[in-house]
Design an enzyme around this catalytic site. Structure first.
Site, PDB file in Angstrom:
ATOM      1  N   SER A 218     -11.255  -6.328   7.566  1.00 23.92           N
ATOM      2  CA  SER A 218     -12.450  -5.898   6.825  1.00 23.92           C
ATOM      3  C   SER A 218     -12.950  -7.062   6.006  1.00 23.92           C
ATOM      4  O   SER A 218     -12.144  -7.853   5.507  1.00 23.92           O
ATOM      5  CB  SER A 218     -12.119  -4.810   5.808  1.00 23.92           C
ATOM      6  OG  SER A 218     -11.780  -3.637   6.421  1.00 23.92           O
TER       7      SER A 218
ATOM      8  N   ARG B  33       0.439   2.597  12.918  1.00 22.86           N
ATOM      9  CA  ARG B  33      -0.302   1.392  12.540  1.00 22.86           C
ATOM     10  C   ARG B  33      -0.431   1.155  11.036  1.00 22.86           C
ATOM     11  O   ARG B  33      -1.283   0.379  10.591  1.00 22.86           O
ATOM     12  CB  ARG B  33      -1.674   1.400  13.182  1.00 22.86           C
ATOM     13  CG  ARG B  33      -2.406   2.702  12.985  1.00 22.86           C
ATOM     14  CD  ARG B  33      -3.704   2.481  13.591  1.00 22.86           C
ATOM     15  NE  ARG B  33      -4.379   3.677  13.980  1.00 22.86           N
ATOM     16  CZ  ARG B  33      -5.651   3.669  14.299  1.00 22.86           C
ATOM     17  NH1 ARG B  33      -6.329   2.561  14.273  1.00 22.86           N
ATOM     18  NH2 ARG B  33      -6.234   4.775  14.644  1.00 22.86           N
ATOM     19  N   HIS B  34       0.374   1.866  10.273  1.00 20.58           N
ATOM     20  CA  HIS B  34       0.391   1.616   8.827  1.00 20.58           C
ATOM     21  C   HIS B  34       1.784   1.207   8.379  1.00 20.58           C
ATOM     22  O   HIS B  34       2.779   1.786   8.813  1.00 20.58           O
ATOM     23  CB  HIS B  34      -0.015   2.873   8.046  1.00 20.58           C
ATOM     24  CG  HIS B  34      -1.474   3.165   8.149  1.00 20.58           C
ATOM     25  ND1 HIS B  34      -1.990   3.982   9.119  1.00 20.58           N
ATOM     26  CD2 HIS B  34      -2.523   2.731   7.403  1.00 20.58           C
ATOM     27  CE1 HIS B  34      -3.311   4.044   8.970  1.00 20.58           C
ATOM     28  NE2 HIS B  34      -3.654   3.299   7.937  1.00 20.58           N
TER      29      HIS B  34
ATOM     30  N   GLU C 126      -8.739  -1.116  13.952  1.00 23.51           N
ATOM     31  CA  GLU C 126      -9.312  -2.097  13.025  1.00 23.51           C
ATOM     32  C   GLU C 126      -8.288  -3.192  12.725  1.00 23.51           C
ATOM     33  O   GLU C 126      -7.127  -2.897  12.464  1.00 23.51           O
ATOM     34  CB  GLU C 126      -9.670  -1.372  11.723  1.00 23.51           C
ATOM     35  CG  GLU C 126     -10.163  -2.280  10.622  1.00 23.51           C
ATOM     36  CD  GLU C 126     -10.015  -1.638   9.251  1.00 23.51           C
ATOM     37  OE1 GLU C 126     -10.405  -0.467   9.080  1.00 23.51           O
ATOM     38  OE2 GLU C 126      -9.493  -2.319   8.349  1.00 23.51           O
TER      39      GLU C 126
ATOM     40  N   ARG D  62       0.852  -1.200   0.000  1.00 22.93           N
ATOM     41  CA  ARG D  62       0.000   0.000   0.000  1.00 22.93           C
ATOM     42  C   ARG D  62       0.880   1.239   0.000  1.00 22.93           C
ATOM     43  O   ARG D  62       1.660   1.447   0.930  1.00 22.93           O
ATOM     44  CB  ARG D  62      -0.885   0.038   1.249  1.00 22.93           C
ATOM     45  CG  ARG D  62      -1.672  -1.245   1.499  1.00 22.93           C
ATOM     46  CD  ARG D  62      -3.077  -1.144   0.950  1.00 22.93           C
ATOM     47  NE  ARG D  62      -3.729  -2.450   0.934  1.00 22.93           N
ATOM     48  CZ  ARG D  62      -4.881  -2.718   1.538  1.00 22.93           C
ATOM     49  NH1 ARG D  62      -5.503  -1.785   2.234  1.00 22.93           N
ATOM     50  NH2 ARG D  62      -5.426  -3.912   1.438  1.00 22.93           N
TER      51      ARG D  62
ATOM     52  N   ARG E  28      -1.120  -6.002  12.669  1.00 22.60           N
ATOM     53  CA  ARG E  28      -2.023  -5.387  13.654  1.00 22.60           C
ATOM     54  C   ARG E  28      -2.509  -6.429  14.656  1.00 22.60           C
ATOM     55  O   ARG E  28      -2.711  -6.122  15.828  1.00 22.60           O
ATOM     56  CB  ARG E  28      -3.207  -4.732  12.960  1.00 22.60           C
ATOM     57  CG  ARG E  28      -2.800  -3.483  12.221  1.00 22.60           C
ATOM     58  CD  ARG E  28      -4.023  -2.751  11.721  1.00 22.60           C
ATOM     59  NE  ARG E  28      -3.638  -1.613  10.916  1.00 22.60           N
ATOM     60  CZ  ARG E  28      -4.503  -0.759  10.409  1.00 22.60           C
ATOM     61  NH1 ARG E  28      -5.805  -0.918  10.619  1.00 22.60           N
ATOM     62  NH2 ARG E  28      -4.086   0.258   9.691  1.00 22.60           N
TER      63      ARG E  28
ATOM     64  N   GLU F 277       0.614   4.129   0.890  1.00 24.38           N
ATOM     65  CA  GLU F 277       0.032   5.183   1.724  1.00 24.38           C
ATOM     66  C   GLU F 277       1.153   6.098   2.168  1.00 24.38           C
ATOM     67  O   GLU F 277       2.157   5.642   2.697  1.00 24.38           O
ATOM     68  CB  GLU F 277      -0.679   4.560   2.922  1.00 24.38           C
ATOM     69  CG  GLU F 277      -1.697   3.529   2.467  1.00 24.38           C
ATOM     70  CD  GLU F 277      -2.461   2.882   3.607  1.00 24.38           C
ATOM     71  OE1 GLU F 277      -3.058   3.611   4.394  1.00 24.38           O
ATOM     72  OE2 GLU F 277      -2.464   1.652   3.688  1.00 24.38           O
TER      73      GLU F 277
HETATM   74  P1  AMO Z   1      -8.507  -3.621   3.963  1.00 23.75           P
HETATM   75  O1  AMO Z   1      -7.943  -2.662   2.998  1.00 23.75           O
HETATM   76  O2  AMO Z   1      -9.382  -3.063   5.053  1.00 23.75           O
HETATM   77  O3  AMO Z   1      -9.410  -4.707   3.240  1.00 23.75           O
HETATM   78  O4  AMO Z   1      -7.343  -4.463   4.632  1.00 23.75           O
HETATM   79  C1  AMO Z   1      -7.611  -5.530   5.499  1.00 23.75           C
HETATM   80  C2  AMO Z   1      -6.730  -5.460   6.735  1.00 23.75           C
HETATM   81  O5  AMO Z   1      -5.356  -5.446   6.360  1.00 23.75           O
HETATM   82  C3  AMO Z   1      -4.613  -4.658   7.244  1.00 23.75           C
HETATM   83  N1  AMO Z   1      -3.977  -3.542   6.518  1.00 23.75           N
HETATM   84  C4  AMO Z   1      -2.828  -2.952   6.884  1.00 23.75           C
HETATM   85  N2  AMO Z   1      -1.998  -3.164   7.910  1.00 23.75           N
HETATM   86  C5  AMO Z   1      -0.913  -2.376   8.024  1.00 23.75           C
HETATM   87  N3  AMO Z   1      -0.614  -1.380   7.168  1.00 23.75           N
HETATM   88  C6  AMO Z   1      -1.420  -1.109   6.104  1.00 23.75           C
HETATM   89  N4  AMO Z   1      -1.107  -0.142   5.243  1.00 23.75           N
HETATM   90  C7  AMO Z   1      -2.587  -1.920   5.929  1.00 23.75           C
HETATM   91  N5  AMO Z   1      -3.591  -1.960   5.019  1.00 23.75           N
HETATM   92  C8  AMO Z   1      -4.413  -2.930   5.403  1.00 23.75           C
HETATM   93  C9  AMO Z   1      -5.579  -4.099   8.272  1.00 23.75           C
HETATM   94  C10 AMO Z   1      -6.896  -4.173   7.555  1.00 23.75           C
HETATM   95  O6  AMO Z   1      -7.989  -4.288   8.456  1.00 23.75           O
HETATM   96  N6  AMO Z   1      -9.824  -6.701   0.231  1.00 23.75           N
HETATM   97  C11 AMO Z   1     -10.190  -6.265   1.560  1.00 23.75           C
HETATM   98  C12 AMO Z   1     -10.444  -7.420   2.483  1.00 23.75           C
HETATM   99  C13 AMO Z   1     -11.674  -8.235   2.144  1.00 23.75           C
HETATM  100  O7  AMO Z   1     -12.756  -7.636   2.009  1.00 23.75           O
HETATM  101  O8  AMO Z   1     -11.564  -9.468   2.015  1.00 23.75           O
HETATM  102  C14 AMO Z   1      -9.060  -5.393   2.108  1.00 23.75           C
HETATM  103  O9  AMO Z   1      -7.951  -5.422   1.649  1.00 23.75           O
HETATM  104  O10 AMO Z   1      -5.543  -4.930   9.423  1.00 23.75           O
END
Ligand code: AMO
Length: 429
Positions: free
Chosen positions: A355, A218-219, A352, A210, A403, A212
């Protein structure tokens, strides 16, 4: 023959161990070494008047954090770690350690996280840090056990892809011969395609990328996601699977990682299932009551909102029934009220963790939802095709490994749950 340090007991007569010189204390006539391997620490005591000359010579020359191999007799000693000590007959320096050390492994001099991450191989020599990765290893192994017991197929989807999964801008472009490609944000499209393939229950534990920009505790820019997809299942079915998995992983850690939990000095409790289901509308009401900044129905849950709701809930919980407008195109709307979707987030009181949703499995509805999000269905052609050839209803979720470990162990920064974290500023080591 070398044995793990934890296997040397006060009753052992002799032992040969190998590991790192954790500490040296020279009291003149006596020198105490603490030798550490990944299983524990043992005291090695050298009485200068009695020790063989070769032992004395090596002991004098060796620096902290060198690798040594020591063999000798074992004596029960109450005051020593593990209630025993080793009197060496041989003491071999296997690999010397340069000094000064870039990082103090016994933590007498505290280091900030950046310094620790720069010298991560040394940082992870600290039992308290190694404990995090022992737990993470168990959390991963437990997931494989859980899914195997439940008849899931383990899949691996491509990490080099041509299209955005989540539709956002958070993509890392890469040069792929004469084309542009991206590092995949999520196995979402591929795990759904495997439902059309008839696999019914799949899981994948793999990297997600990602781009970001923000630098938070937490990212990460490279994270590990535990993903599932299940056919003939709805959002409620996969929420149950998710809470069962998390409880199973916690139980595995409680069962197999007592020493790591002790090293970390934390309270450890297995969360009770089922986790409460909190409708999104109620979550917003709680947040609106508790936080200063304005928040209204239709908004995403901000960090302060998540924290306020988490405080009120006090345990793991689900936020369910999200407005369709703020969920991805693949989330299934309720038949009786399409403005709400069969989607959920699974939350730890701090943040979180996951998802998921029941997915749209009807081709035409999916195309309409992609368009409604301002995306171009043409770039999803490979994904949409299976939906025209017998796609069963299905649901799934993605659970962030880091997480999960971070909240399980009460770590302050998500980087502590990754060996070599990737963030806005860090691509080395
Ligand atoms: P989402 O984007 O919410 O959902 O990601 C799911 C979970 O992945 C973790 N996560 C991360 N952890 C750390 N750093 C990040 N940048 C990061 N991005 C995501 C989180 C988050 O809750 N396709 C959907 C899932 C689905 O619907 O099956 C998805 O990717 O814990």
């Amino acid at each position: 023959m070398r044995i793990p340090i934890c296997e040397v007991t006060p009753d052992s007569e002799r032992a040969e161990v190998a590991g790192w010189v954790h500490e040296v204390r020279d009291l003149g006539g006596l020198t105490f070494f603490l030798i550490r391997d990944r299983t524990g620490i043992i005291q090695v005591t050298i009485v200068k008047k009695k020790a063989p000359a070769a032992v004395l010579e090596a002991a004098k020359a060796v620096s902290r954090e060198s690798v040594v191999r020591v063999a000798g007799t074992v004596k029960a000693i109450d005051k020593a770690p593990g209630g025993r000590e080793l009197t060496p007959e041989t003491f071999e320096i296997v690999a010397p350690c340069a000094s000064p050390l870039p990082l103090d492994v016994v933590e007498k001099v505290p280091a900030d996280l950046d310094t620790r991450l720069d010298a991560r191989f040394l940082d992870v020599r600290k039992p308290r840090v190694a404990a995090v990765f022992k737990v993470r290893s168990t959390v991963t192994t437990a997931a494989y056990e859980f899914f195997t017991q439940r008849g899931f197929y383990n899949i691996t989807s491509p990490k080099i892809v041509a299209a955005a999964t989540e539709g956002g801008t958070e993509l890392f472009p890469i040069a792929y011969f004469e084309k542009e490609a991206f590092l995949n944000q999520s196995p979402q499209l591929y795990k759904q395609m495997m439902m059309a393939a008839g696999f019914e229950k799949v899981f994948e534990i793999g990297p997600i990328f990602r781009a970001e920009e923000h630098n938070t505790v937490r990212h990460l820019n490279e994270a590990t996601s535990i993903d599932i997809e299940v056919s003939f299942a709805d959002h409620n079915d996969v929420m149950k699977t998710l809470e069962d998995l998390v409880a199973f992983q916690y139980a595995a850690v409680a069962d197999r990682c007592a020493d790591a939990i002790a090293d970390l000095g934390i309270e450890f409790e297995v969360p009770k299932t089922p986790f409460p289901r909190l409708p999104y509308a109620e979550a917003i009401e709680i947040a609106a009551r508790k936080i200063e900044e304005p928040i209204a129905y239709g908004d995403d849950l901000s960090t302060p909102a998540e924290r306020a709701i988490g405080e009120e809930m006090g345990e793991h919980y689900f936020v369910v029934d999200w407005p369709s407008a703020i969920r991805p195109y693949y989330a299934m709307p309720y038949e009786n009220d399409p403005s709400i979707s069969k989607s959920f987030d699974m939350m730890h009181p701090r943040m979180e963790l996951s998802s998921g949703a029941q997915r749209v499995h009807q081709h035409d509805l999916l195309v309409r939802q992609i368009e409604a999000k301002g995306l171009n269905p043409d770039s999803f052609e490979f994904y949409l095709q299976p939906f025209a050839y017998g796609m069963p209803p299905h649901a799934g979720w993605g659970l962030g490994m880091e997480r999960l470990v971070m909240t399980m162990l009460g770590l302050q920064n998500i980087r502590e749950a990754v060996l070599f974290p990737r963030d806005r500023h860090r691509v080395v080591p």
